[in-house]
Design an enzyme around this catalytic site. Structure first.
Site, PDB file in Angstrom:
ATOM      1  N   GLU A 288     -20.004  90.877 -70.721  1.00  0.00           N
ATOM      2  CA  GLU A 288     -18.546  90.844 -70.656  1.00  0.00           C
ATOM      3  C   GLU A 288     -18.078  91.124 -69.218  1.00  0.00           C
ATOM      4  O   GLU A 288     -18.846  91.638 -68.401  1.00  0.00           O
ATOM      5  CB  GLU A 288     -17.975  91.930 -71.583  1.00  0.00           C
ATOM      6  CG  GLU A 288     -18.386  91.762 -73.052  1.00  0.00           C
ATOM      7  CD  GLU A 288     -17.587  90.688 -73.788  1.00  0.00           C
ATOM      8  OE1 GLU A 288     -17.053  89.763 -73.144  1.00  0.00           O
ATOM      9  OE2 GLU A 288     -17.498  90.774 -75.020  1.00  0.00           O
TER      10      GLU A 288
ATOM     11  N   ASN B 140     -13.474  84.627 -72.042  1.00  0.00           N
ATOM     12  CA  ASN B 140     -13.226  85.507 -70.891  1.00  0.00           C
ATOM     13  C   ASN B 140     -14.297  85.309 -69.808  1.00  0.00           C
ATOM     14  O   ASN B 140     -14.428  86.131 -68.917  1.00  0.00           O
ATOM     15  CB  ASN B 140     -13.186  86.972 -71.343  1.00  0.00           C
ATOM     16  CG  ASN B 140     -14.466  87.392 -72.035  1.00  0.00           C
ATOM     17  OD1 ASN B 140     -15.423  86.611 -72.104  1.00  0.00           O
ATOM     18  ND2 ASN B 140     -14.508  88.616 -72.537  1.00  0.00           N
TER      19      ASN B 140
ATOM     20  N   HIS C 131     -17.566  85.229 -70.398  1.00  0.00           N
ATOM     21  CA  HIS C 131     -18.855  85.883 -70.647  1.00  0.00           C
ATOM     22  C   HIS C 131     -19.964  84.862 -70.852  1.00  0.00           C
ATOM     23  O   HIS C 131     -19.725  83.752 -71.313  1.00  0.00           O
ATOM     24  CB  HIS C 131     -18.780  86.906 -71.795  1.00  0.00           C
ATOM     25  CG  HIS C 131     -18.654  86.341 -73.170  1.00  0.00           C
ATOM     26  ND1 HIS C 131     -17.765  86.822 -74.102  1.00  0.00           N
ATOM     27  CD2 HIS C 131     -19.317  85.339 -73.807  1.00  0.00           C
ATOM     28  CE1 HIS C 131     -17.896  86.160 -75.231  1.00  0.00           C
ATOM     29  NE2 HIS C 131     -18.825  85.253 -75.081  1.00  0.00           N
TER      30      HIS C 131
HETATM   31  C1  F6R Z   1     -24.129  83.098 -77.852  1.00  0.00           C
HETATM   32  C2  F6R Z   1     -23.562  83.671 -76.662  1.00  0.00           C
HETATM   33  C3  F6R Z   1     -22.116  83.583 -76.307  1.00  0.00           C
HETATM   34  C4  F6R Z   1     -21.469  82.245 -76.643  1.00  0.00           C
HETATM   35  C5  F6R Z   1     -19.994  82.256 -76.258  1.00  0.00           C
HETATM   36  C6  F6R Z   1     -19.309  80.957 -76.637  1.00  0.00           C
HETATM   37  O1  F6R Z   1     -25.519  83.350 -77.921  1.00  0.00           O
HETATM   38  O2  F6R Z   1     -24.287  84.264 -75.961  1.00  0.00           O
HETATM   39  O3  F6R Z   1     -21.982  83.835 -74.922  1.00  0.00           O
HETATM   40  O4  F6R Z   1     -22.140  81.224 -75.978  1.00  0.00           O
HETATM   41  O5  F6R Z   1     -19.344  83.313 -76.888  1.00  0.00           O
HETATM   42  O6  F6R Z   1     -19.283  80.847 -78.026  1.00  0.00           O
HETATM   43  P1  F6R Z   1     -18.786  79.518 -78.748  1.00  0.00           P
HETATM   44  O7  F6R Z   1     -19.809  78.483 -78.453  1.00  0.00           O
HETATM   45  O8  F6R Z   1     -18.784  79.883 -80.213  1.00  0.00           O
HETATM   46  O9  F6R Z   1     -17.448  79.196 -78.197  1.00  0.00           O
END
Ligand code: F6R
Length: 246
Positions: A143, A136, A138
């Site tokens: 968020e 999304n 983030h």
């Molecule tokens: C992790 C974090 C999150 C992830 C995001 C993507 O410390 O802050 O913002 O970077 O959720 O996660 P993945 O890499 O698992 O797709």
């Protein structure tokens, strides 16, 4: 925005690791902002390889992680502290006392956030911040919202993030519902921001974040205003959308 495209996950991970390695070589006592999640695992593996081959020395590096689930202890294997120890810190010569992750066990949210902001301030600021990208938009656990959060804050995770992270837990009910995260204001103050994005599942959101409107409803979009923003992706995530930047 500078864009680098690797042909696959391994190549994108190597590009990201090379950029981080260059930062450590240029400034051995640098402050690295680090991320968890699936995306940076390959990058950390390359950094460990580089350490083991004598190319990199982490003895003076400080690290500041983005986020931690509220309520999880460092020993919990789903905590982000555990993840960082397991994927990077235990395999390189960074001093444990120089590594920072928000305190998931601090029940008082305000105290936890203040404490982490003080850690960030005392570090002198982040030289290079590594980020993954949520489905999304983030970054950290910031968020979609009505405004960009400035400093460390306690967030209620959205259902989409809980669902996305459920793969690491026995089921979605076990995913903590809140987390402490570094603010977007702090991320924007990092001297360099490196976003790593891989896989076709991220293709639409990476386009929306970096080629679409800047809005707190798409938190990563603010990075379009960062003066030293690097996007590293694999071909699946970038598609043809970023060809003009390559
Ligand atoms: C992790 C974090 C999150 C992830 C995001 C993507 O410390 O802050 O913002 O970077 O959720 O996660 P993945 O890499 O698992 O797709």
């Amino acid at each position: 925005m500078r864009v680098y495209c690797g042909k696959d996950y391994e190549e994108a991970s190597r590009i990201a690791a090379n950029l981080i390695a260059a930062q450590v070589i240029m400034k051995p006592d640098c402050v690295l902002g680090l991320a968890t999640g699936s995306t940076p695992i390959g990058t950390y593996q390359v950094l460990v390889e580089k350490y083991k081959s004598g190319e990199l020395d982490f003895s003076k590096v400080h690290s500041i992680n983005l986020d931690e689930y509220r309520g999880l202890s460092p020993e919990n294997d789903q905590s982000y502290r555990y993840f960082m120890n397991d994927n990077l810190f235990n395999h390189v010569n960074i001093k444990p006392e120089n590594t920072n992750v928000p305190d998931g066990l601090e029940k008082d949210a305000e105290a936890a956030c203040k404490k982490y902001d003080a850690v960030i301030e005392q570090s002198g600021g982040i030289d290079l911040q590594l980020l993954g990208l949520g489905h999304n938009g983030h970054i950290g656990f910031n968020e979609p919202a009505d405004a960009f959060a400035k400093s460390t804050n306690c967030v209620k995770l959205t259902q989409s993030t809980i669902d996305a992270n459920a793969r690491f837990f026995a089921n979605a009910d076990e995913v903590p519902k809140e987390a402490y995260t570094m603010g977007i204001g702090t991320i924007m103050q990092a001297k360099t921001v490196l976003v790593l994005v891989t896989g076709s599942g991220k293709r639409d959101i990476v386009k929306k974040c970096f080629l679409g409107d800047v809005t707190p409803q798409v938190p990563a979009s603010i990075l379009q205003f960062h003066p030293n923003f690097i996007l590293v992706g694999d071909a699946d995530a970038l598609g043809d959308n970023f060809n003009a930047f390559l």
